[in-house]
Structures are given as C-alpha cells and as structure tokens.
Design a protein around this motif. Structure first.
Motif, PDB file in Angstrom:
ATOM      1  N   SER A 151       0.853  -1.340   0.013  1.00 21.05           N
ATOM      2  CA  SER A 151      -0.026  -0.232   0.010  1.00 21.05           C
ATOM      3  C   SER A 151       0.993   1.372   0.097  1.00 21.05           C
ATOM      4  N   VAL A 152       0.495   2.100  -0.602  1.00 21.65           N
ATOM      5  CA  VAL A 152       1.196   3.518  -0.926  1.00 21.65           C
ATOM      6  C   VAL A 152       0.590   4.723  -0.333  1.00 21.65           C
ATOM      7  N   THR A 153       1.156   5.340   0.528  1.00 21.82           N
ATOM      8  CA  THR A 153       0.572   6.794   0.709  1.00 21.82           C
ATOM      9  C   THR A 153       1.619   7.839   0.203  1.00 21.82           C
ATOM     10  N   TYR A 154       1.091   9.204   0.169  1.00 21.06           N
ATOM     11  CA  TYR A 154       1.756  10.020  -0.555  1.00 21.06           C
ATOM     12  C   TYR A 154       2.014  11.303   0.559  1.00 21.06           C
ATOM     13  N   TYR A 155       3.016  11.904   0.362  1.00 22.95           N
ATOM     14  CA  TYR A 155       3.460  13.130   1.236  1.00 22.95           C
ATOM     15  C   TYR A 155       4.270  14.125   0.326  1.00 22.95           C
ATOM     16  N   LEU A 156       4.153  15.168   0.986  1.00 19.40           N
ATOM     17  CA  LEU A 156       5.164  16.242   0.361  1.00 19.40           C
ATOM     18  C   LEU A 156       6.113  16.773   1.251  1.00 19.40           C
ATOM     19  N   GLN A 157       7.119  16.720   0.610  1.00 19.51           N
ATOM     20  CA  GLN A 157       8.418  17.163   1.413  1.00 19.51           C
ATOM     21  C   GLN A 157       8.170  18.704   1.745  1.00 19.51           C
ATOM     22  N   SER A 158       8.358  19.248   3.092  1.00 18.44           N
ATOM     23  CA  SER A 158       8.465  20.381   3.420  1.00 18.44           C
ATOM     24  C   SER A 158       6.954  20.915   3.209  1.00 18.44           C
ATOM     25  N   ALA A 159       5.733  20.215   3.769  1.00 23.59           N
ATOM     26  CA  ALA A 159       4.562  20.323   3.460  1.00 23.59           C
ATOM     27  C   ALA A 159       4.089  21.834   3.874  1.00 23.59           C
ATOM     28  N   GLN A 160       4.699  22.293   5.211  1.00 23.39           N
ATOM     29  CA  GLN A 160       4.244  23.423   5.704  1.00 23.39           C
ATOM     30  C   GLN A 160       4.666  24.476   5.013  1.00 23.39           C
ATOM     31  N   SER A 161       5.807  24.659   4.062  1.00 26.95           N
ATOM     32  CA  SER A 161       6.099  25.872   3.413  1.00 26.95           C
ATOM     33  C   SER A 161       5.818  25.717   2.010  1.00 26.95           C
ATOM     34  N   THR A 162       4.935  25.040   1.711  1.00 25.50           N
ATOM     35  CA  THR A 162       4.539  25.055   0.329  1.00 25.50           C
ATOM     36  C   THR A 162       3.011  25.471   0.053  1.00 25.50           C
TER      37      THR A 162
END
Length: 806
Positions: free
Chosen positions: A156-167
C-alpha cells in the motif's frame, strides 16, 4: 511345519502434518522471500510400513530454477537460491520417499510469501505541469501515481510532500491527487515555477525479521500560467472520476461501497477572477464521480450465534462415506464486492478423511463437510480429529484469509477382532517335562476399548489333546496327566483362538516340538555274540538306540578288551565292522604275534551314543578266525581283485597255455606212433596199458565202452599209490610255478575243502595218442579235459597231505 506366507511390500509414505508444520511432506508450505540462502527451511519426514530405512529426494520440472536441496538421509531441505516473490510467488517441487524397493513421488507447491523489500515506484514522475494562477484551492491539479510490488501493507502506498508546511500545495495521502492548499492562491507575479517534491511511502512490513518502511521521492515541476481575459472553458469534457470508499471527505459524505452502489454528478464552475478578486465570466461542467470499493474486509466464519472460530462435533468412528456432518453449521462471508469477495475454501488436517463443499465461494455460502475416507476415521488411531478450515481470497493482491478450527470427537465401536502378535508360535519342550508344564504363551491384542477389548483364549485341533490354555493369560501348558515321549511322537500342532466379548476372533497356529533326551542306551541284539572271521574280511556287529533324534541315537563302537591278545583287531567306530590289523595277512602271522595256536578270540565291544550325557552298553563277541579255502587261481583273484586287467591277462594266459599243452601232447603222441610204425585203425583210440599210465585221468580221446558214449570222458578211480609225474616238466615248469599261501596252523585241521598252503605246485601236461578224426564230433573239449586233470591232481595231493597229519 507350516511357514507364514511372504508378506507384501507396502510403499513408504510421508507424514501429512499440515500447512503450519516444518516437518512432513512440504504440503501447503510457505516461505518468506527474505529467507537467507543456506537456511534449513524444512525436514521431509515419512516412514515405511515394514520398518525399512527410507531415503528422500527433491526435484524440479525441466527448465525450472532449482531453489532447494535435500539431504537424502535426514530429509533436511536447504534454500540454495535467492527468492523473489515479485518474480515468482510459488514454486512447484517434486518430493520423493523410497525404501529401496518402492518409491512415492508427490508434487507440492511452496508459496513464496512477501517481504517488504520493494520501494514504491512512480509511474508519472518526475513531471512538468502548467497551472493557471487563478486555480482555486482544493482543485486537483495533478494525480501522482506510484506502485509498490509488495503485497499487503508493504504494497500500500501513501503520498506526502516534503516540507509540506512551506508549500502552497497539498496532496491526498491515498489517491495522490495534488491540490492547491486550502486558503492559498497561486500568483504568477510572485513565482512562475514551483518545485514540489512528492514522497511515496509504503505501509511497512517485515524484512529480515524487522519492521521496515520504504519510500521513494520524485520532483513535480509546476509552471504557473498567467490568467487570461477570455471566458474560461473546460478542456477534455466530459469529466469522470472516482473516489475510494474510505477517502477523507472534502465536500461529500462517506458512503460505504459495500452497502450502496453510488455515482455522483456534481457541477463544476470555472470563473475568471479580477485582480480585485471579483468573479467574472465563468463556465459550468458536470463531473461524474464513482465511489470505488476497496478490499478492506477479509472472509469471516459464522456459527448460529455470529462469528465463530471453533466448531466441535461428537460422532461414532467409521461413518458412511459421503455422509454430511450435520452437527456442524458453518457459514462463511466476505462483505466486499466482485473479485474482492471471491475466495477458496480448504480443509487442512490429518489424511484425507473429510472434504469441504463448496471449494470456491463468491460473497457467502453454507459450508458442508463430507466424509471422504471412512476407514481412516478410526477411534483406535485418533480419539479426536482437528482440522483447519481455511478461506483465502483468490484474485486480490492482499490475499486476505481466515481460519476456523473444526474438532471432531470420535466414539469407539467394536470394529476390531483380536490380533495375535504372530501368525504362528513355535515351542519346544523336553520329553521329561512333568504334566502341567508351561509350553508357550500366546498374545493377542484387541485395540477396541472397554469390554470389546477383552480377549479370551481357547485351543482346538487334532494335536491339542495333550495341552490346555489359560483363557485370560494365553499360557499354554500340558495336561496334568500328560506324559511326553519323543520316541512315540515328537511333533504337535494345533490352533489357538482369541475371541472378544461379541464373538469376533482370530486364529494362530502353534507348533510344539518334543525335544528328545538321551534316555535310551544303545542295545545289542544279544549280549553274547559269536562270529567267524575269514582273514581279509571283516565281521560286523550292530547295536540300536531307541532315542528319536541325533546325536542321541548315533552310535560309536569301540573294542574295550580282547583276549588272548589285545592288539590284533581294529573296529570301524561308525559301522561296527571288526577287522584284523592291516598287516595281518595269514594265520601264521597271528600265531607269531600271539605265540599261541588258539584261533578263538573273545572281545568286549562297547556301543556308545553321542548324547549328553553319553550312554553305553557292552557285549562279548566270540570270534573264530580262519583262512579262506581257495586254490592258486582263487588266491590270485583275491590278491588282484582290484586289478581287472591283470585278471583278464591271467585268464588269457591260462587258455593259451592249455592250447599249447594240448598241441604238444598231440604232436608227441603222433611222433611216437610214427616211430613205432604203428598204423591205428580208423575211428579207434588205442588204450594204453595200465602199467604205462602215469596220469590221474584217462585219455580224453579214449574210445567209450558203448557206442552212445563215444568221445565222452570217464575218469578212472584214483589209486592212492600212483605217483604223478610231469613228463614234460622241462618245457613248461618255468612258466607255471605258483606260490601257495602258508600252511594252516596246527591248532585245528583245515576243513575238507581247505587247500594246503606254502607249497609249490606244477600244472601237469597231458600226454595222449592222436587218433584219426572220428566221424562224429567229440562232446568233451580239450579245455574241459585239462580242467578235469587239474582237479584230479589237486584232490590227490590233498589226500596225500592228510595222511601224514593223521
């Protein structure tokens, strides 16, 4: 005695210890792909019904990669090649077991289980996209897609954004949909390009015994497009989309796909925004959104009162084959839809006694257990049976499964007859055993429980009259009055019967041998025996032993004492033949040894058997020794009885000599008659005057007194005073001298037919007148005439010998 039939050779077999065992026939065995090469993963285990040593083997289909090796003696299986479930998730193996004569081969499948060893792989990244600066927050601007080839949580795959707070962007963890973050707007004048690093992370899983999470990253380049003054327009209509049933809500309610089949068609408006933020021109379109089912429910077993993991049943052993186990009420269900709700049912347990119906289920089914092998459901082997009912999804990546335990308690029935420990028993008992002596103990076992397992013994048969058996213990003993005698009967056989309380029985055969004891001494027919021994020939004595078997009835003979001389006889220990020592050839030798004239010996002869202890008896044997009465011809024949060629030569020489003598006599007679100028009348034979006769017999050519007696020999009466003279001694004496045996001892006169010994004697020649050939053939031949002359000579000399002795 009867021997058991040769037993059949049964093939060896593997133990079937189920899918969770590491010991058996490798059936339903699973192995994690991260298992290290060189690891011992399993041990083949089986047996041979006859107890023979077994060997194990392991092979693969031609062209297949060989992942395992096996030790043929211990059955230990070792991994020799690296496993990769993503390339091959099952391995077919041929396992074999052999006892040297029979070989059993089984095909089994080893399932390669997933380990979390694969990173998610992006399918559409890295990528460059253009986004209008007027894009509203919450609108999907890109859908990131990554695939992890692992299964279960590791896939199973989940997705995240690196440095999500600053984007300015946000991504849906499950769908990978990238949106402008709520409350944020793109601004072409501030930033024309944005670089968003997306991380795809799996759900974690075991790898080399530890929990491991793996992730990948890729960069999405977003180019911000300046807003245009033209009317917004939707591109690529109509729009279709989907949402998973477990998605995090944005503007919709969460509706489980399992209960409803739903499709949503929301309207979407696209409007231009003025620099002041006022909505300007817009356009509306419809988006079709389908709620997609996820495989989030495993199969579940239900009883009468809800979910249940253990089902129990009590029943009698050996139910009819095909019978339904109605006491088990089992239902199985998977709440998912379509392929996610399709699964197989398997029944795992000892042997193949039961089977499950149906084997493939879609959504829900009533589970039925049927009897497959009635004979194997044996209380004596299994007091209870434990099975695993396994439900495994077929076409889903997750392969969700569920298990339930089925426990069957068996009740005993009287399904076995007593069985003897052997098909026959062999016993031996000495013949002197008293009545009531134990002979042998037979043992039979009935595996049934309670009274059904109690065994009673009895015996019967023609050989059982001297024996009894204890009904409870199986001890066979002799009748109190029984008297065993190996000489009367040494073999008995009869049957023994083992019977349970309901009359089921089995038979075995008993063979009893009465052992012979050395209880009889050898016995001669008479304790005093008289024998006459001729020198050169043995005399035989004989004893018998009434014992039944060797060596008790084998007799050896020995001379214990001999009088008057102890060292003159030998005896054959086996046959009882008594003979003189080999160097004793005549009476004279015996007299020289003993210095006595007595020719009678008394021997004490012992007969001894070979039993333990040995028994003996003796007898007195009186032996009169004498010499064989025979002429020189007999002596020669006796001396050369083992040389047939010499005997034939001697006979041929005698015949030739007779012919020569006859010719010489005829010639001499003819010459003498010619000298005297005498003419003999035809058909007449001149009779010689008695005063000139020097032979012991008349001329064979003499005329008979009567016509009917012509040419027949008539012997004249022997006159004792006549002295025989060999008139032709100078011609034949050198060839015909014979050495006579030594004279008989003076102890006793020889019998009338006994010839004198130790004398030289001369075969006389015959003198006669040759007469003219008679008209009729003479009856008597020349050979007969010479033989009669020899007999007369011998008789005369014997008479002359007797006169001085008297």
């Amino acid at each position: 005695m009867c021997l058991p039939a040769a037993q059949a050779d049964f093939a060896p077999y593997f133990y079937d210890n189920g899918p969770y065992s590491y010991n058996g026939n490798l059936a339903l065995f699973s192995l994690s792909e991260d298992t290290a090469v060189g690891t011992q993963i399993y041990r083949l285990n089986g047996t041979d019904p006859e107890g023979q040593e077994v060997r194990y083997g392991l092979s693969f289909d031609p062209g297949s990669k060989e992942y395992f090796s096996v030790d043929s003696k211990s059955g230990n299986i070792t991994l020799v090649e690296k496993l990769d479930r993503e390339k091959q998730d099952s391995i077919d193996v041929l396992v074999s077991i052999t006892d040297g004569q029979s070989k059993v081969v089984e095909r089994v499948t080893i399932f390669v289980m997933d380990a979390n060893d694969e990173k998610p792989e992006f399918q559409n990244m890295p990528a460059i996209i253009d986004v209008l600066e007027t894009t509203e927050s919450g609108i999907s601007i890109y859908k990131v897609e990554a695939v992890d080839r692992d299964t279960g949580s590791g896939g199973s795959v989940t997705y995240y954004l690196q440095s999500a707070q600053s984007t300015l962007f946000a991504i849906d963890r499950h769908s990978g949909v990238l949106r402008v973050k709520s409350g944020e707007m793109l601004d072409y004048e501030k930033a024309k390009t944005h670089f968003v690093i997306v991380i795809a992370k799996d759900g974690g899983g075991s790898f080399n015994g530890k929990e491991q999470f793996m992730s990948s990253s890729a960069t999405l380049t977003i180019n911000v497009i300046d807003a245009q003054d033209t009317l917004p327009s939707f591109i690529g209509t109509p729009y279709f989309g989907y949402v998973y049933e477990i998605s995090v809500p944005v503007s919709m309610k969460t509706l489980p796909r399992d209960k409803y089949t739903l499709t949503f068609t929301p309207s979407v408006q696209a409007s231009e925004v003025s620099p002041e933020g006022r909505l300007m021109d817009y356009e509306v379109t419809t988006v079709v959104i389908r709620v997609v089912d996820l495989n989030n429910n495993p199969p579940t077993f239900y009883g009468e009162n809800g979910p249940q993991s253990t089902f129990e049943l009590t029943m009698y052993e050996h139910p009819p084959e095909g019978e339904i186990l109605r006491g088990l009420k089992i239902t199985v269900n998977d709440s998912d839809q379509g392929a996610n709700a399709k699964f197989n049912l398997r029944l795992i347990g000892p042997g193949r006694m039961l089977r499950v119906v149906p084997q493939t289920v879609l959504n829900e089914a009533q589970v039925t257990i049927l009897v497959e092998d009635s004979a194997a459901m044996d209380y004596e082997k299994y007091h209870f049976l434990t099975y695993k009912l396994l439900a495994v999804e077929i076409d889903t990546p997750e392969k969700f499964s569920a298990t339930a335990d089925i426990v069957i308690h068996l009740l005993d029935t009287n399904d076995n007859a007593p069985k003897f420990s052997s098909d026959y028993y062999i016993a031996r008992i000495p013949e002197n055993s008293p009545g009531g002596s134990n002979v042998v103990t037979v043992t039979a076992f009935d595996p049934d429980s309670g009274p059904w397992g109690e065994v009673k013994y009895s015996i019967y048969g023609s050989g059982a009259e001297l024996f009894l058996i204890k009904p409870d213990s199986g001890i066979i003993y002799t009748q109190p009055w029984a008297s065993l005698d190996a000489e009367v009967r040494s073999k008995y056989n009869f049957y023994v019967k083992a019977e349970d309380t309901e009359g089921k029985y089995n038979l075995a055969e008993v063979f009893v041998t009465v052992l012979d004891l050395n209880d009889h001494s050898p016995a001669f027919y008479d304790n005093f025996l008289e024998k006459t021994m001729v020198i050169g020939a043995p005399v035989k004595i004989e004893a018998v032993d009434d014992d039944a078997e060797v060596p008790n009835n084998v007799i050896e003979y020995a001379i214990m004492k001999a009088e008057p001389e102890n060292n003159i006889f030998d005896i054959n220990a086996d046959t009882g033949e008594i003979m003189l020592k080999s160097y004793i050839k005549s009476m004279a030798i015996i007299q020289n040894i003993t210095k006595k004239r007595d020719c009678t010996w008394s021997l004490v002869v012992q007969a001894r058997d070979r039993g333990h202890p040995s028994l003996t008896t003796t007898a007195v044997v009186k032996i009169d020794i004498t010499e064989a009465v025979r002429g020189p011809l007999g002596s020669f024949l006796m001396q050369n009885r083992n040389k047939p060629l010499q005997i034939l030569g001697m006979l041929a020489g005698i015949i030739s000599l007779m012919i020569i003598v006859t010719v010489l006599i005829s010639t001499a007679t003819f010459m003498r008659n010619k000298k005297s100028n005498r003419i003999l009348p035809n058909r007449r034979v001149k009779r010689r005057p008695k005063t000139q006769h020097t032979w012991l017999f008349k001329n064979p050519l003499k005329r008979p007194e009567r016509n009917e007696q012509k040419f027949k020999v008539k012997e004249e009466e022997r006159e004792p005073e006549v002295i025989v003279e060999n008139v032709n001694h100078n011609n034949n004496a050198g060839r015909i001298l014979r050495q006579w045996p030594p004279p008989p001892p003076p102890c006793a006169p020889p019998p009338a037919f006994c010839l004198p010994v130790e004398r030289q004697w001369v075969i006389p020649t015959v003198s006669a007148t040759v007469a003219p050939k008679p008209l009729k053939k003479a009856v008597v031949t020349r050979q007969d005439s010479v033989s009669k002359a020899l007999v007369s000579e011998l008789k005369m000399r014997l008479e002359q010998k007797r006169k001085p002795d008297h």
